[in-house]
Design a protein around this motif. Sequence first.
Motif, PDB file in Angstrom:
ATOM      1  N   ASP A 192      -2.524   1.825   5.323  1.00 32.34           N
ATOM      2  CA  ASP A 192      -1.224   2.385   5.683  1.00 32.34           C
ATOM      3  C   ASP A 192      -0.955   3.674   4.909  1.00 32.34           C
ATOM      4  O   ASP A 192      -0.539   4.693   5.490  1.00 32.34           O
ATOM      5  N   ILE A 193      -1.203   3.648   3.614  1.00 29.70           N
ATOM      6  CA  ILE A 193      -0.906   4.824   2.790  1.00 29.70           C
ATOM      7  C   ILE A 193      -1.858   5.976   3.110  1.00 29.70           C
ATOM      8  O   ILE A 193      -1.440   7.140   3.229  1.00 29.70           O
ATOM      9  N   ASN A 194      -3.129   5.684   3.275  1.00 27.12           N
ATOM     10  CA  ASN A 194      -4.077   6.753   3.629  1.00 27.12           C
ATOM     11  C   ASN A 194      -3.748   7.376   4.979  1.00 27.12           C
ATOM     12  O   ASN A 194      -3.788   8.600   5.145  1.00 27.12           O
TER      13      ASN A 194
ATOM     14  N   SER B   1      -2.285  -7.364   7.784  1.00 27.78           N
ATOM     15  CA  SER B   1      -2.588  -6.501   6.644  1.00 27.78           C
ATOM     16  C   SER B   1      -1.693  -6.757   5.430  1.00 27.78           C
ATOM     17  O   SER B   1      -1.608  -5.923   4.532  1.00 27.78           O
ATOM     18  N   ASP B   2      -1.039  -7.923   5.402  1.00 22.29           N
ATOM     19  CA  ASP B   2      -0.090  -8.244   4.331  1.00 22.29           C
ATOM     20  C   ASP B   2      -0.831  -8.471   3.016  1.00 22.29           C
ATOM     21  O   ASP B   2      -1.670  -9.374   2.911  1.00 22.29           O
ATOM     22  N   TRP B   3      -0.510  -7.669   1.999  1.00 22.97           N
ATOM     23  CA  TRP B   3      -1.096  -7.809   0.668  1.00 22.97           C
ATOM     24  C   TRP B   3      -0.205  -8.603  -0.283  1.00 22.97           C
ATOM     25  O   TRP B   3      -0.554  -8.810  -1.438  1.00 22.97           O
ATOM     26  N   LEU B   4       0.955  -9.046   0.183  1.00 18.51           N
ATOM     27  CA  LEU B   4       1.857  -9.806  -0.682  1.00 18.51           C
ATOM     28  C   LEU B   4       1.780 -11.290  -0.327  1.00 18.51           C
ATOM     29  O   LEU B   4       1.323 -12.102  -1.117  1.00 18.51           O
TER      30      LEU B   4
ATOM     31  N   HIS C 156       0.538  -1.616   8.536  1.00 13.95           N
ATOM     32  CA  HIS C 156       1.639  -1.290   7.629  1.00 13.95           C
ATOM     33  C   HIS C 156       1.833  -2.278   6.493  1.00 13.95           C
ATOM     34  O   HIS C 156       2.726  -2.102   5.673  1.00 13.95           O
ATOM     35  N   GLY C 157       1.036  -3.340   6.435  1.00  7.79           N
ATOM     36  CA  GLY C 157       1.163  -4.293   5.346  1.00  7.79           C
ATOM     37  C   GLY C 157       2.394  -5.176   5.469  1.00  7.79           C
ATOM     38  O   GLY C 157       2.937  -5.375   6.564  1.00  7.79           O
TER      39      GLY C 157
END
Length: 320
Positions: free
Chosen positions: A199-201, A268-271, A300-301
């Motif tokens: 998402d950030i890239n 894409s959830d990293w939490l 987008h996570g």
Amino acid sequence: MKDFFMEQTMNKKLIPKNFTNHFSDANCEISFQWICDYNKPKPTIIILHALTGNSTVTGENGWWKELVGSLKVIDTNKYNLLCIDTLGNGFATNTHENIHSIKKVTIKDIALINLWLLNELELKKDLLIIGGSLGGVIAWEMWKEQPSLFDALFSIAACPFKDDWIKAVTYLQSALLEQKKGYELSRMWSMLFYRNALDINNKFKVNTNTVEQWLLYHGKALKKRFPKKSYKIMNHLLGSIGKTTSKKHYLKAAQNTHTQFVIISIVSDWLFHPNYQLEWAKSLKKIGKNVSYHSLDSTHGHDAFLIEQEKLNNILTPYL
């Protein structure tokens, strides 16, 4: 009477001290917003917000304004809505200032206070509950305490069990909060887990700002709108998930419930890792519960449930 939907007024209630006296010596209030028409009995949807959210879900500043409103998927013509502020979030009360022992506040405390509010408002049937992230965890805890109360539970990017990854993330945020400019640093660091590398890239391939500017913006923006002590309380709650309960308690509650469960994870959830939400859905299915599991596809996570409102709309529509 006017159509209450057009007003969306803020309400407050004083909480009985037996709910709060282990973490506060002063009076505590709970704030909430009603969106309803008292002249037309309808089912009620209870909406619980994420860590830095609040009870304003629709209208110009609503964090779910694409999903909530007249003729939208959460349709105010079809449902009455009760949107509750998580105790201590500082949105409409000063209760956060009255909490002297943050570490003594639990998810169960929040759930029991919310359930007390439902009883005070005489909401005892035709109830659905929706929560995202921390709000989803609180929704699960409310259901566990009164599993016969809710006709449906929508859990979005949330899981109610102990998670050492989340505990580690919140532990480091707590440490950062004690440093000079710690609030901004804590928020900047946490943004990396609410989003993710892809998402950030992707974001900065087409963005004239730098990632440093983006992080600084989010650190300063939250400081302006969200009290530091409230952030400490919400971060503590996130880190204490599962502290007072276990999977067996939830399975026991599920034995005699009619609740329809809709569990929505984010690829894409990293939490809140989607694997744990899928495992929980499978566990409920094994004991014959009415469970639907959906995986929201997004880069987008964790924050995708706030960003990908069209995709979330498509998932929710068949149930609402």
